[in-house]
Design a protein around this motif. Structure first.
Motif, PDB file in Angstrom:
ATOM      1  N   MET A 200       0.757  -1.165   0.169  1.00 56.86           N
ATOM      2  CA  MET A 200      -0.207  -0.180   0.187  1.00 56.86           C
ATOM      3  C   MET A 200       1.042   1.411  -0.180  1.00 56.86           C
ATOM      4  N   ARG A 201       0.445   2.507  -0.867  1.00 57.35           N
ATOM      5  CA  ARG A 201       0.915   3.464  -0.748  1.00 57.35           C
ATOM      6  C   ARG A 201       1.022   4.020   0.561  1.00 57.35           C
ATOM      7  N   THR A 202       2.000   4.990   0.637  1.00 55.64           N
ATOM      8  CA  THR A 202       2.300   6.089   1.666  1.00 55.64           C
ATOM      9  C   THR A 202       1.341   6.924   1.949  1.00 55.64           C
ATOM     10  N   THR A 203       1.402   7.969   3.151  1.00 56.11           N
ATOM     11  CA  THR A 203       0.342   9.625   2.494  1.00 56.11           C
ATOM     12  C   THR A 203       1.372  10.648   2.093  1.00 56.11           C
ATOM     13  N   LYS A 204       2.392  10.515   1.889  1.00 58.55           N
ATOM     14  CA  LYS A 204       3.703  11.204   1.560  1.00 58.55           C
ATOM     15  C   LYS A 204       3.656  10.740  -0.050  1.00 58.55           C
ATOM     16  N   ASP A 205       3.093   9.326  -0.511  1.00 62.00           N
ATOM     17  CA  ASP A 205       3.924   8.730  -1.489  1.00 62.00           C
ATOM     18  C   ASP A 205       2.009   9.723  -2.461  1.00 62.00           C
ATOM     19  N   ARG A 206       1.155   9.079  -2.154  1.00 64.65           N
ATOM     20  CA  ARG A 206      -0.250   9.637  -2.260  1.00 64.65           C
ATOM     21  C   ARG A 206      -0.112  10.874  -2.753  1.00 64.65           C
ATOM     22  N   ILE A 207       0.653  11.833  -1.710  1.00 66.73           N
ATOM     23  CA  ILE A 207       0.628  13.249  -1.839  1.00 66.73           C
ATOM     24  C   ILE A 207       1.841  13.513  -2.829  1.00 66.73           C
ATOM     25  N   ARG A 208       2.494  12.469  -3.327  1.00 72.43           N
ATOM     26  CA  ARG A 208       3.617  13.242  -4.605  1.00 72.43           C
ATOM     27  C   ARG A 208       2.936  13.160  -5.566  1.00 72.43           C
ATOM     28  N   HIS A 209       1.652  12.039  -6.008  1.00 70.60           N
ATOM     29  CA  HIS A 209       1.391  11.539  -7.218  1.00 70.60           C
ATOM     30  C   HIS A 209      -0.004  12.487  -7.457  1.00 70.60           C
ATOM     31  N   THR A 210      -0.422  12.712  -6.423  1.00 70.92           N
ATOM     32  CA  THR A 210      -1.838  13.760  -6.025  1.00 70.92           C
ATOM     33  C   THR A 210      -0.679  14.931  -7.226  1.00 70.92           C
TER      34      THR A 210
END
Length: 147
Positions: A1-11
């Motif tokens: 599962m992706r981390t919150t930091k990774d999700r923010i970078r993605h978004t």
């Protein structure tokens, strides 16, 4: 599962690249000033950013519950993108019609065009993102082989 930091970078990456590409293209295609399409693109981006984060979090939780992992095959990516864009289509229609002073039919045609752009863009962006920033512990082909 992706981390919150990774999700923010993605978004943030998705929205920033999308704005830079979409606003000038839409201005040229629809014949509105760049600032008019920029307002539409920016408002849509803000709404889409919040939706993107929540939607992907919920989708990944559903993937883990259903499949035991969050790796997305190309077919799941298509389904993922269609659901995401369908929700945005409903949200953007009244905003486009109001801001640009066009009929709902014209706004619908513009909205469909935007949805097609972002549908293709989301598919390509997410495939490339998964290759550049793979999910830790998931090796390409591993989830597919487990089916």
């Amino acid at each position: 599962m992706r981390t919150t930091k990774d999700r923010i970078r993605h978004t943030l990456g998705f929205e920033l690249i999308g704005l830079v590409v979409f606003a000038p293209l839409a201005s040229w295609l629809f014949g509105f000033e760049l600032h008019e399409m920029g307002v539409i693109a920016l408002a849509g981006s803000i709404i889409a950013t919040v939706w993107n984060y929540l939607y992907n979090l919920l989708f990944d939780h559903a993937m883990i519950r259903i499949r035991g992992h969050s790796h997305k095959t190309p077919m799941i990516r298509v389904f993922h993108a269609l659901l995401f864009e369908g929700g945005l289509l409903l949200l953007f229609l009244p905003m486009i019609a109001w801001h640009l002073g066009v009929s709902l039919v014209d706004a619908f045609m513009m909205d469909i065009t935007m949805a097609v752009f972002y549908l293709v863009y989301a598919f390509v962006y997410n495939l490339l993102y998964d290759k550049v920033f793979p999910i830790p512990g998931i090796h390409p082909g591993q989830a597919t082989a487990e089916r």
